[in-house]
Design a protein around this motif. Structure first.
Motif, mmCIF file in Angstrom:
data_model
loop_
_atom_site.group_PDB
_atom_site.id
_atom_site.type_symbol
_atom_site.label_atom_id
_atom_site.label_comp_id
_atom_site.label_asym_id
_atom_site.label_seq_id
_atom_site.Cartn_x
_atom_site.Cartn_y
_atom_site.Cartn_z
ATOM 1 N N GLU A 165 41.338 48.122 19.780
ATOM 2 C CA GLU A 165 42.738 48.520 19.904
ATOM 3 C C GLU A 165 42.935 49.255 21.229
ATOM 4 O OE1 GLU A 165 46.121 51.227 17.608
ATOM 5 O OE2 GLU A 165 44.176 50.832 16.658
ATOM 6 N N VAL A 166 43.795 48.714 22.048
ATOM 7 C CA VAL A 166 44.026 49.251 23.390
ATOM 8 C C VAL A 166 45.520 49.474 23.595
ATOM 9 C CG1 VAL A 166 43.905 48.696 25.860
ATOM 10 C CG2 VAL A 166 41.952 48.207 24.377
ATOM 11 N N SER A 167 45.872 50.602 24.202
ATOM 12 C CA SER A 167 47.273 50.913 24.446
ATOM 13 C C SER A 167 47.831 50.124 25.619
ATOM 14 C CB SER A 167 47.433 52.417 24.706
ATOM 15 O OG SER A 167 48.767 52.733 25.044
ATOM 16 N N LYS A 168 47.175 50.211 26.782
ATOM 17 C CA LYS A 168 47.600 49.505 27.986
ATOM 18 C C LYS A 168 46.377 48.869 28.639
ATOM 19 C CE LYS A 168 51.911 51.206 27.979
ATOM 20 N NZ LYS A 168 52.328 52.218 28.962
ATOM 21 N N LEU A 169 46.600 47.726 29.292
ATOM 22 C CA LEU A 169 45.533 47.022 29.993
ATOM 23 C C LEU A 169 45.984 46.758 31.421
ATOM 24 C CD1 LEU A 169 42.842 45.399 30.073
ATOM 25 C CD2 LEU A 169 44.148 43.414 29.263
ATOM 26 N N ALA A 170 45.265 47.311 32.388
ATOM 27 C CA ALA A 170 45.582 47.112 33.798
ATOM 28 C C ALA A 170 44.471 46.304 34.458
ATOM 29 C CB ALA A 170 45.746 48.458 34.502
ATOM 30 N N LEU A 171 44.835 45.202 35.086
ATOM 31 C CA LEU A 171 43.876 44.303 35.717
ATOM 32 C C LEU A 171 44.193 44.196 37.198
ATOM 33 C CD1 LEU A 171 43.965 41.472 33.005
ATOM 34 C CD2 LEU A 171 42.315 43.357 33.178
ATOM 35 N N ILE A 172 43.254 44.613 38.030
ATOM 36 C CA ILE A 172 43.451 44.598 39.478
ATOM 37 C C ILE A 172 42.636 43.467 40.084
ATOM 38 C CG2 ILE A 172 43.217 45.943 41.614
ATOM 39 C CD1 ILE A 172 43.119 47.871 38.416
ATOM 40 N N THR A 173 43.286 42.615 40.825
ATOM 41 C CA THR A 173 42.681 41.415 41.433
ATOM 42 C C THR A 173 41.814 40.646 40.425
ATOM 43 O OG1 THR A 173 40.803 42.683 42.353
ATOM 44 C CG2 THR A 173 42.738 42.394 43.760
ATOM 45 N N PRO A 174 42.419 40.230 39.319
ATOM 46 C CA PRO A 174 41.639 39.529 38.292
ATOM 47 C C PRO A 174 41.509 38.037 38.560
ATOM 48 C CG PRO A 174 43.876 39.762 37.532
ATOM 49 C CD PRO A 174 43.816 40.424 38.898
ATOM 50 N N TYR A 175 40.735 37.373 37.718
ATOM 51 C CA TYR A 175 40.469 35.941 37.819
ATOM 52 C C TYR A 175 40.573 35.333 36.434
ATOM 53 C CZ TYR A 175 36.174 38.195 36.382
ATOM 54 O OH TYR A 175 35.278 39.002 35.725
ATOM 55 N N ASP A 176 40.660 34.022 36.377
ATOM 56 C CA ASP A 176 40.669 33.335 35.091
ATOM 57 C C ASP A 176 39.273 33.301 34.483
ATOM 58 O OD1 ASP A 176 39.837 31.628 37.129
ATOM 59 O OD2 ASP A 176 41.288 30.053 36.673
ATOM 60 N N SER A 177 38.288 32.866 35.266
ATOM 61 C CA SER A 177 36.877 32.909 34.856
ATOM 62 C C SER A 177 36.014 32.819 36.101
ATOM 63 C CB SER A 177 36.527 31.778 33.885
ATOM 64 O OG SER A 177 36.450 30.545 34.566
ATOM 65 N N ILE A 178 34.814 33.331 36.006
ATOM 66 C CA ILE A 178 33.885 33.225 37.127
ATOM 67 C C ILE A 178 33.513 31.763 37.370
ATOM 68 C CG2 ILE A 178 31.516 33.739 37.866
ATOM 69 C CD1 ILE A 178 33.448 36.046 38.284
ATOM 70 N N VAL A 179 33.442 30.989 36.308
ATOM 71 C CA VAL A 179 33.133 29.560 36.450
ATOM 72 C C VAL A 179 34.202 28.869 37.291
ATOM 73 C CG1 VAL A 179 32.932 27.375 35.207
ATOM 74 C CG2 VAL A 179 31.779 29.402 34.336
ATOM 75 N N SER A 180 35.451 29.180 37.005
ATOM 76 C CA SER A 180 36.557 28.564 37.743
ATOM 77 C C SER A 180 36.532 28.968 39.218
ATOM 78 C CB SER A 180 37.891 28.973 37.112
ATOM 79 O OG SER A 180 38.983 28.410 37.801
ATOM 80 N N VAL A 181 36.269 30.247 39.466
ATOM 81 C CA VAL A 181 36.194 30.721 40.854
ATOM 82 C C VAL A 181 35.042 30.027 41.588
ATOM 83 C CG1 VAL A 181 35.791 32.721 42.338
ATOM 84 C CG2 VAL A 181 37.243 32.945 40.319
ATOM 85 N N ALA A 182 33.881 29.951 40.925
ATOM 86 C CA ALA A 182 32.714 29.309 41.546
ATOM 87 C C ALA A 182 32.955 27.827 41.781
ATOM 88 C CB ALA A 182 31.483 29.514 40.663
ATOM 89 N N GLN A 183 33.636 27.161 40.842
ATOM 90 C CA GLN A 183 33.917 25.737 41.008
ATOM 91 C C GLN A 183 34.809 25.484 42.218
ATOM 92 O OE1 GLN A 183 32.620 23.079 38.657
ATOM 93 N NE2 GLN A 183 32.881 22.404 40.768
ATOM 94 N N GLY A 184 35.762 26.397 42.423
ATOM 95 C CA GLY A 184 36.613 26.277 43.592
ATOM 96 C C GLY A 184 35.861 26.502 44.887
ATOM 97 N N ARG A 185 34.871 27.359 44.841
ATOM 98 C CA ARG A 185 34.100 27.693 46.040
ATOM 99 C C ARG A 185 33.029 26.642 46.329
ATOM 100 N NH1 ARG A 185 32.768 33.854 46.320
ATOM 101 N NH2 ARG A 185 35.042 33.766 46.359
ATOM 102 N N TYR A 186 32.463 26.066 45.269
ATOM 103 C CA TYR A 186 31.410 25.052 45.423
ATOM 104 C C TYR A 186 31.827 23.803 44.656
ATOM 105 C CZ TYR A 186 28.892 29.343 46.604
ATOM 106 O OH TYR A 186 28.509 30.547 47.154
ATOM 107 N N PRO A 187 32.808 23.072 45.146
ATOM 108 C CA PRO A 187 33.404 21.973 44.365
ATOM 109 C C PRO A 187 32.461 20.810 44.073
ATOM 110 C CG PRO A 187 34.220 21.969 46.638
ATOM 111 C CD PRO A 187 33.461 23.244 46.458
ATOM 112 N N LEU A 188 31.372 20.688 44.812
ATOM 113 C CA LEU A 188 30.462 19.569 44.597
ATOM 114 C C LEU A 188 29.471 19.815 43.463
ATOM 115 C CD1 LEU A 188 29.618 18.557 48.282
ATOM 116 C CD2 LEU A 188 31.328 17.555 46.746
ATOM 117 N N TYR A 189 29.484 21.028 42.899
ATOM 118 C CA TYR A 189 28.496 21.377 41.876
ATOM 119 C C TYR A 189 29.172 21.627 40.526
ATOM 120 C CZ TYR A 189 25.181 21.739 45.686
ATOM 121 O OH TYR A 189 24.383 21.445 46.752
#
Length: 257
Positions: free
Chosen positions: A152-176
């Motif tokens: 149970e959390v009152s407020k959630l603050a996310l600074i420079t977040p991402y969808d998933s590390i997998v998604s970020v890595a796929q964008g950075r290394y698209p051939l893998y």
């Protein structure tokens, strides 16, 4: 001769491709986690005695009814951030966790271990406070969304977040095939439906570390009624917190909760 050269060239490409893939798989933790040094500061601490690690948490502004649990970026020193965070949120008790292998904490970082440590911290302090808000930055947003999904959390603050590390890595290394190579997923996107807290996402306009598309994917997944989004102009992934408006908007959002 040409066929032979073509075969050699193709073989070299395949060997190079496989070799880089092996390196990405083998050193994924080194790419993801950048432990910070042990810096002594004059704040109380609590220690989470986990099965395979001693996890140190710095406690700022003890004794308040409301609390903030903050999970930093992959190279962010909690000790070096402590004074400023304490001054910006004087009416909140703030808990800053040194990830395993960071600062004074022992052990080795991993996604599963950091999730377990974060829940252990929440459970340790929950009875002391009326409300608990969660803050996460960069890597820490994956941990923050995990806690918000299961506690149970009152407020959630996310600074420079991402969808998933997998998604970020796929964008950075698209051939893998990032989903197959990566053990550390940090899939915040899959947890959005479980998060009930009011959420604030802070975006750096010039973020080159987390491309905007990965933050936007996360934004799109939230119920619009529970979400606020603020873009800080002319700032990047690293210097976003140096903007004078950064802590002001965080204070306004956290408010009384």
């Amino acid at each position: 001769m040409l066929k032979r050269l073509a075969k050699i060239g193709l073989g070299t490409i395949i060997i190079g491709y496989v070799g880089i893939g092996v390196l990405l798989y083998s050193f994924q933790k080194e790419l993801l986690y950048h432990p910070t040094p042990n810096v002594k500061i004059e704040y109380p601490q609590i220690v989470l005695h986990q099965e395979d690690a001693e996890v140190v948490v710095h406690v700022l502004n003890e004794g308040h009814q409301n609390a903030i649990l903050y999970f930093g970026g992959n190279a962010e020193s909690m000790a070096q951030s402590a004074n400023y965070i304490a001054a910006q949120f004087p009416e909140f008790t703030c808990y800053l966790m040194d990830y395993r292998g960071f600062g004074e904490s022992t052990g080795e970082p991993s996604e599963a271990a950091l999730y377990g440590d974060a829940l252990a911290l929440y459970d340790r302090v929950a009875k002391k406070h009326e409300r608990i808000s969660i803050g996460g930055r960069s890597l820490g947003t994956g941990i923050a969304t995990y806690v918000a999904a299961y506690r149970e959390v009152s407020k959630l603050a996310l600074i420079t977040p991402y969808d998933s590390i997998v998604s970020v890595a796929q964008g950075r290394y698209p051939l893998y095939p990032a989903d197959l190579l990566l053990k550390e997923k940090y899939d915040s996107l899959s947890r959005v439906k479980e998060i009930k807290a009011k959420t604030f996402i802070v975006v750096a306009q010039n973020d080159k570390v987390i491309p905007r598309v990965h933050t936007q994917n996360l934004i799109n997944a939230f119920n619009k009624e529970q979400l606020q989004v603020r873009v800080i102009k002319n700032r990047g992934h690293i210097d976003i917190s140096s903007d004078k408006i950064y802590y002001k908007i965080m204070q306004d959002f956290i408010g009384e909760g």
